[in-house]
Scaffold this motif. Sequence first.
Motif, PDB file in Angstrom:
ATOM      1  N   PHE A   1       0.864  -1.187   0.000  1.00  0.00           N
ATOM      2  CA  PHE A   1       0.000   0.000   0.000  1.00  0.00           C
ATOM      3  C   PHE A   1       0.897   1.232   0.000  1.00  0.00           C
ATOM      4  CE2 PHE A   1      -2.865  -3.174   1.528  1.00  0.00           C
ATOM      5  CZ  PHE A   1      -4.167  -2.730   1.299  1.00  0.00           C
ATOM      6  N   LEU A   2       0.390   2.327  -0.576  1.00  0.00           N
ATOM      7  CA  LEU A   2       1.087   3.601  -0.477  1.00  0.00           C
ATOM      8  C   LEU A   2       0.081   4.723  -0.221  1.00  0.00           C
ATOM      9  CD1 LEU A   2       0.819   5.661  -3.185  1.00  0.00           C
ATOM     10  CD2 LEU A   2       2.048   3.775  -4.235  1.00  0.00           C
ATOM     11  N   VAL A   3       0.580   5.795   0.355  1.00  0.00           N
ATOM     12  CA  VAL A   3      -0.209   7.014   0.562  1.00  0.00           C
ATOM     13  C   VAL A   3       0.545   8.138  -0.126  1.00  0.00           C
ATOM     14  CG1 VAL A   3      -1.279   8.563   2.234  1.00  0.00           C
ATOM     15  CG2 VAL A   3      -0.935   6.145   2.827  1.00  0.00           C
ATOM     16  N   ASN A   4      -0.073   8.753  -1.156  1.00  0.00           N
ATOM     17  CA  ASN A   4       0.654   9.794  -1.889  1.00  0.00           C
ATOM     18  C   ASN A   4       0.579  11.136  -1.169  1.00  0.00           C
ATOM     19  OD1 ASN A   4      -1.787  11.054  -2.568  1.00  0.00           O
ATOM     20  ND2 ASN A   4      -1.795  10.290  -4.673  1.00  0.00           N
ATOM     21  N   LYS A   5       1.181  12.163  -1.753  1.00  0.00           N
ATOM     22  CA  LYS A   5       1.270  13.454  -1.080  1.00  0.00           C
ATOM     23  C   LYS A   5      -0.071  14.156  -0.949  1.00  0.00           C
ATOM     24  CE  LYS A   5       6.127  14.390  -2.005  1.00  0.00           C
ATOM     25  NZ  LYS A   5       7.132  15.273  -2.637  1.00  0.00           N
ATOM     26  N   LYS A   6      -1.048  13.725  -1.726  1.00  0.00           N
ATOM     27  CA  LYS A   6      -2.399  14.285  -1.601  1.00  0.00           C
ATOM     28  C   LYS A   6      -3.249  13.506  -0.601  1.00  0.00           C
ATOM     29  CE  LYS A   6      -2.472  16.172  -6.300  1.00  0.00           C
ATOM     30  NZ  LYS A   6      -3.192  16.161  -7.617  1.00  0.00           N
ATOM     31  N   GLY A   7      -2.654  12.482  -0.005  1.00  0.00           N
ATOM     32  CA  GLY A   7      -3.367  11.680   0.981  1.00  0.00           C
ATOM     33  C   GLY A   7      -4.134  10.520   0.390  1.00  0.00           C
ATOM     34  N   ALA A   8      -4.036  10.303  -0.923  1.00  0.00           N
ATOM     35  CA  ALA A   8      -4.736   9.192  -1.560  1.00  0.00           C
ATOM     36  C   ALA A   8      -4.031   7.877  -1.225  1.00  0.00           C
ATOM     37  CB  ALA A   8      -4.783   9.393  -3.064  1.00  0.00           C
ATOM     38  N   ILE A   9      -4.833   6.896  -0.830  1.00  0.00           N
ATOM     39  CA  ILE A   9      -4.303   5.570  -0.486  1.00  0.00           C
ATOM     40  C   ILE A   9      -4.496   4.664  -1.690  1.00  0.00           C
ATOM     41  CG2 ILE A   9      -4.383   3.669   1.156  1.00  0.00           C
ATOM     42  CD1 ILE A   9      -5.900   5.598   3.064  1.00  0.00           C
ATOM     43  N   LYS A  10      -3.413   4.000  -2.088  1.00  0.00           N
ATOM     44  CA  LYS A  10      -3.468   3.161  -3.280  1.00  0.00           C
ATOM     45  C   LYS A  10      -2.834   1.799  -3.008  1.00  0.00           C
ATOM     46  CE  LYS A  10      -3.202   7.175  -6.376  1.00  0.00           C
ATOM     47  NZ  LYS A  10      -2.594   7.737  -7.612  1.00  0.00           N
ATOM     48  N   THR A  11      -3.325   0.794  -3.736  1.00  0.00           N
ATOM     49  CA  THR A  11      -2.739  -0.533  -3.692  1.00  0.00           C
ATOM     50  C   THR A  11      -2.944  -1.181  -5.054  1.00  0.00           C
ATOM     51  OG1 THR A  11      -2.619  -2.600  -2.394  1.00  0.00           O
ATOM     52  CG2 THR A  11      -4.818  -1.738  -2.848  1.00  0.00           C
ATOM     53  N   PRO A  12      -1.984  -1.972  -5.536  1.00  0.00           N
ATOM     54  CA  PRO A  12      -2.163  -2.621  -6.838  1.00  0.00           C
ATOM     55  C   PRO A  12      -3.431  -3.476  -6.868  1.00  0.00           C
ATOM     56  CG  PRO A  12       0.132  -2.735  -6.185  1.00  0.00           C
ATOM     57  CD  PRO A  12      -0.625  -2.189  -4.999  1.00  0.00           C
ATOM     58  N   PRO A  13      -4.107  -3.513  -8.023  1.00  0.00           N
ATOM     59  CA  PRO A  13      -5.378  -4.241  -8.133  1.00  0.00           C
ATOM     60  C   PRO A  13      -5.163  -5.738  -8.301  1.00  0.00           C
ATOM     61  CG  PRO A  13      -4.798  -3.307 -10.251  1.00  0.00           C
ATOM     62  CD  PRO A  13      -3.734  -2.838  -9.280  1.00  0.00           C
ATOM     63  N   LEU A  14      -6.232  -6.492  -8.104  1.00  0.00           N
ATOM     64  CA  LEU A  14      -6.144  -7.937  -8.250  1.00  0.00           C
ATOM     65  C   LEU A  14      -5.984  -8.370  -9.699  1.00  0.00           C
ATOM     66  CD1 LEU A  14      -8.731  -9.187  -5.596  1.00  0.00           C
ATOM     67  CD2 LEU A  14      -6.243  -8.977  -5.397  1.00  0.00           C
ATOM     68  N   SER A  15      -6.125  -7.440 -10.636  1.00  0.00           N
ATOM     69  CA  SER A  15      -5.814  -7.751 -12.021  1.00  0.00           C
ATOM     70  C   SER A  15      -4.318  -7.784 -12.266  1.00  0.00           C
ATOM     71  CB  SER A  15      -6.476  -6.729 -12.965  1.00  0.00           C
ATOM     72  OG  SER A  15      -6.075  -5.411 -12.631  1.00  0.00           O
ATOM     73  N   SER A  16      -3.535  -7.310 -11.292  1.00  0.00           N
ATOM     74  CA  SER A  16      -2.083  -7.423 -11.340  1.00  0.00           C
ATOM     75  C   SER A  16      -1.681  -8.832 -10.899  1.00  0.00           C
ATOM     76  CB  SER A  16      -1.435  -6.399 -10.411  1.00  0.00           C
ATOM     77  OG  SER A  16      -1.745  -5.084 -10.800  1.00  0.00           O
ATOM     78  N   PRO A  17      -0.451  -9.248 -11.181  1.00  0.00           N
ATOM     79  CA  PRO A  17       0.000 -10.578 -10.756  1.00  0.00           C
ATOM     80  C   PRO A  17       0.374 -10.595  -9.275  1.00  0.00           C
ATOM     81  CG  PRO A  17       1.772  -9.481 -11.908  1.00  0.00           C
ATOM     82  CD  PRO A  17       0.576  -8.570 -12.006  1.00  0.00           C
ATOM     83  N   ILE A  18      -0.631 -10.459  -8.423  1.00  0.00           N
ATOM     84  CA  ILE A  18      -0.420 -10.436  -6.976  1.00  0.00           C
ATOM     85  C   ILE A  18      -1.317 -11.462  -6.313  1.00  0.00           C
ATOM     86  CG2 ILE A  18       0.191  -7.987  -7.019  1.00  0.00           C
ATOM     87  CD1 ILE A  18      -2.580  -7.414  -5.738  1.00  0.00           C
ATOM     88  N   LEU A  19      -0.927 -11.881  -5.130  1.00  0.00           N
ATOM     89  CA  LEU A  19      -1.776 -12.755  -4.343  1.00  0.00           C
ATOM     90  C   LEU A  19      -2.927 -11.945  -3.758  1.00  0.00           C
ATOM     91  CD1 LEU A  19      -1.943 -15.716  -3.249  1.00  0.00           C
ATOM     92  CD2 LEU A  19      -0.907 -14.823  -1.146  1.00  0.00           C
TER      93      LEU A  19
END
Length: 315
Positions: free
Chosen positions: A208-226
């Motif tokens: 997970f990441l939080v950008n400088k605008k405060g938006a929280i993001k995480t790669p989607p399940l369409s990515s090659p992730i568990l």
Amino acid sequence: MSSTSSSVLRSDQIWLDGKMVKWDEGQVHVMTHALHYGLGCFEGIRAYRTHDGRLAIFRLQEHIDRLFDSAHICMMKMPFTREQVAEACVELLRAQKEQFANGAYLRPIVFMGDGAMGLGAINPTRVSITAWDWGAYLGDKGIREGIRAKVSSFTRMHVNVNMVRGKITGQYVNSILAKREAVLGGYDEAILLDISGFVAEASGENLFLVNKKGAIKTPPLSSPILDGITRDSVLKILRDSGREVEEVTVTRDALYICNEVFFTGTAAEITPVREVDDRTVGTGKPGPITQYVQETYFRAVRGLEPRYSEWLTYI
């Protein structure tokens, strides 16, 4: 009480193919198919000491469901029901719960046993469950202060190369190579990109990441992730707090200029990342969103958050 080393406790018994056996008797033949070809799947499940002194398994049913899904993906016929495997996890800890003062880590594993060899072989599926006391995977200091991560030279495999919804044993060679590269380079953990160059996940954790605008993001399940169960828990914790989380692709340089990065996983729990590719993340300390997630998560697993009580199976 037994130990795998002077500092690591493990259970005296193992659940193997439907019965309890002594730890030292939990053996398989050298001709076990999975040892040669890597066809198996597994789960990592934590049990925590709750605030009232009881032992509780975290999201047991979700882990068992994913184990069975992984076996189905691998076309491995399960010799036990979901209920039997879940109860075996409970039984294993119930018999030895007093020795796990700090909680326990459960490892159910399903694998193709011995018999025929060759890639086309279909042998009986074997099932084992072990338990030991495994502390913070990336270290207690890492949990408190954050870790150093490095974008790996190894790429997370494409969705048509591996089965990304499955937690499959052989696929973790990719993670092992990335992890070793990072550690040998002086870092704590590796971050892998997908074949398009977008951030996928760490060697054994979601990100997970939080950008400088405060938006929280995480790669989607369409990515090659568990499809991480801790990841899912964190999504719920954040959204229940009124925060929005975007499941979107992110570039590696987005990690360099954001305010916060943290990893999630059963073993790693909630681990802050203070540095990526020798670039300080934010202030170089766990940020407020990371701290909130950590605090809420650890309260939940210790039975202090009634709204998440369904996540706990008490022993």
